[in-house]
Design an enzyme around this catalytic site. Structure first.
Site, short mmCIF file in Angstrom:
data_model
loop_
_atom_site.label_atom_id
_atom_site.label_comp_id
_atom_site.label_asym_id
_atom_site.label_seq_id
_atom_site.Cartn_x
_atom_site.Cartn_y
_atom_site.Cartn_z
N GLU A 48 0.82 -1.21 0.00
CA GLU A 48 0.00 0.00 0.00
C GLU A 48 0.86 1.27 0.00
OE1 GLU A 48 -2.77 -0.67 -1.09
OE2 GLU A 48 -4.25 -0.47 0.51
N THR A 73 -5.34 7.42 -5.61
CA THR A 73 -5.39 7.54 -4.15
C THR A 73 -4.47 8.65 -3.67
OG1 THR A 73 -5.85 5.17 -3.94
CG2 THR A 73 -5.02 6.30 -1.99
#
Length: 319
Positions: free
Chosen positions: A139, A191
């Site tokens: 991530e 993101t």
């Protein structure tokens, strides 16, 4: 969690893991709440050998990096391998059915699926919490931040609460049966970009309202109180900022609530939008509403009507 008993490495065996999409934040729980979905799911095929290194290939059209350090699955495996004393390597093929940039945990599915597969091939030597920690390295490659709100439900299934990242403290929440309708307008919201536009400071009155909603949502899940769940699906901090990146958001949300949805909002950083419903018929009606909104805007969309995935990343076969 107790450390699982270690067994032998499964050299020469091939494993296939199904890696579920996830909805992060659940409206008011920015970076701390997440939910696994039954559909869509990525697939990862992996084998382990005594030849060191990580060799990645893709069976999809997304042209993602194959350099392990630049690939989310590779980064997660590199972190995992720091805890492996033996000299091993992994060969993996990723088939992405969760579109990157969809807001449905595409990077988490690859990261989580890779470490779940590797752990099985290594004889289940790591705990679920270990796997979450390893997958968070993926991530960081994707968004620049080690967050676990997609990773934890992808590995553990169901709905998870991340009480703390350092140290990692994850609580699995029970919830009543719910249907989830998701629309993915075929635009991309990165993101990292969606994080950059967020306010760095919030008003105390907004923080207090948000805390009440988070507590109410968790209580609603645990008490199986649909009305409380619906009242608590409100975000006064993140959604007002991020929703401007998603055309049709306000129309979808308003029409879905009027059609009987418990509530919903942006899935992760967007552009996907999710709505929770108590009944399957309501979820299906909302899917029509979502499609109509984006058809009227001239934007292609992908619709999913699904439920919670309480298993998380699962082994499809081991040969």
């Amino acid at each position: 969690m107790n450390q699982p008993e270690q067994s032998s490495i499964l050299y020469g065996r091939k494993i296939t893991v199904e890696c579920p999409a996830t909805v992060a934040n659940l409206v008011c729980g920015f970076d701390i709440l997440g939910m696994a979905l039954k559909d869509p799911q990525d697939l990862i095929e992996m084998s382990v050998s005594d030849q060191p290194g990580i060799r990645i290939s893709h069976a999809d059209g997304y042209d993602l990096p194959t350099d392990p350090a630049q690939n989310v699955a590779g980064a997660a495996l590199l972190d995992l391998m720091q805890g492996v004393e033996e000299s091993v390597g992994f060969d993996l093929t990723i088939t992405k059915l969760i579109k990157p940039g969809s807001g449905l945990g595409s990077s988490a599915a690859s990261s989580a699926g890779a470490v779940v597969a590797a752990n099985q091939l290594l004889g289940n030597r790591f705990s679920q919490k270990d796997l979450v920690r390893f997958a968070m390295a993926g991530e960081k490659v994707a968004s620049g931040v080690k967050h676990a709100d997609n990773i934890a439900p992808c590995i553990m299934g169901g709905i998870t609460l991340i009480r703390s990242i350092f140290p990692l403290d994850i609580i699995q929440l029970s919830a009543p049966p719910m249907y989830v309708t998701v629309v993915h307008p075929q635009i991309e919201v990165r993101t990292s970009d969606a994080r950059q536009i967020l306010r760095k400071e919030v008003l105390l009155k907004d923080a207090i309202r948000q805390w009440g909603n988070i507590a109410g949502l968790v209580a609603g899940f645990l008490q199986k109180d649909y009305d409380l769940i619906g009242r608590s699906l409100e975000d006064v901090i993140i959604e007002p900022v991020r929703s401007i990146l998603i055309p049709g958001f306000d129309e979808v949300k308003k029409a879905s609530r009027e059609a009987g949805a418990l509530g919903g909002g942006i899935s992760g950083s967007g552009p996907s939008i999710f709505m929770l419903s108590r009944e399957a018929a309501t979820a299906q009606n909302i899917s029509v509403i979502m499609k109509d909104v984006y058809d009227s805007l001239g934007i292609d969309s992908k619709i999913y009507v699904t439920t919670l995935n309480n298993e998380g990343a699962t082994i499809r076969n081991l040969t």
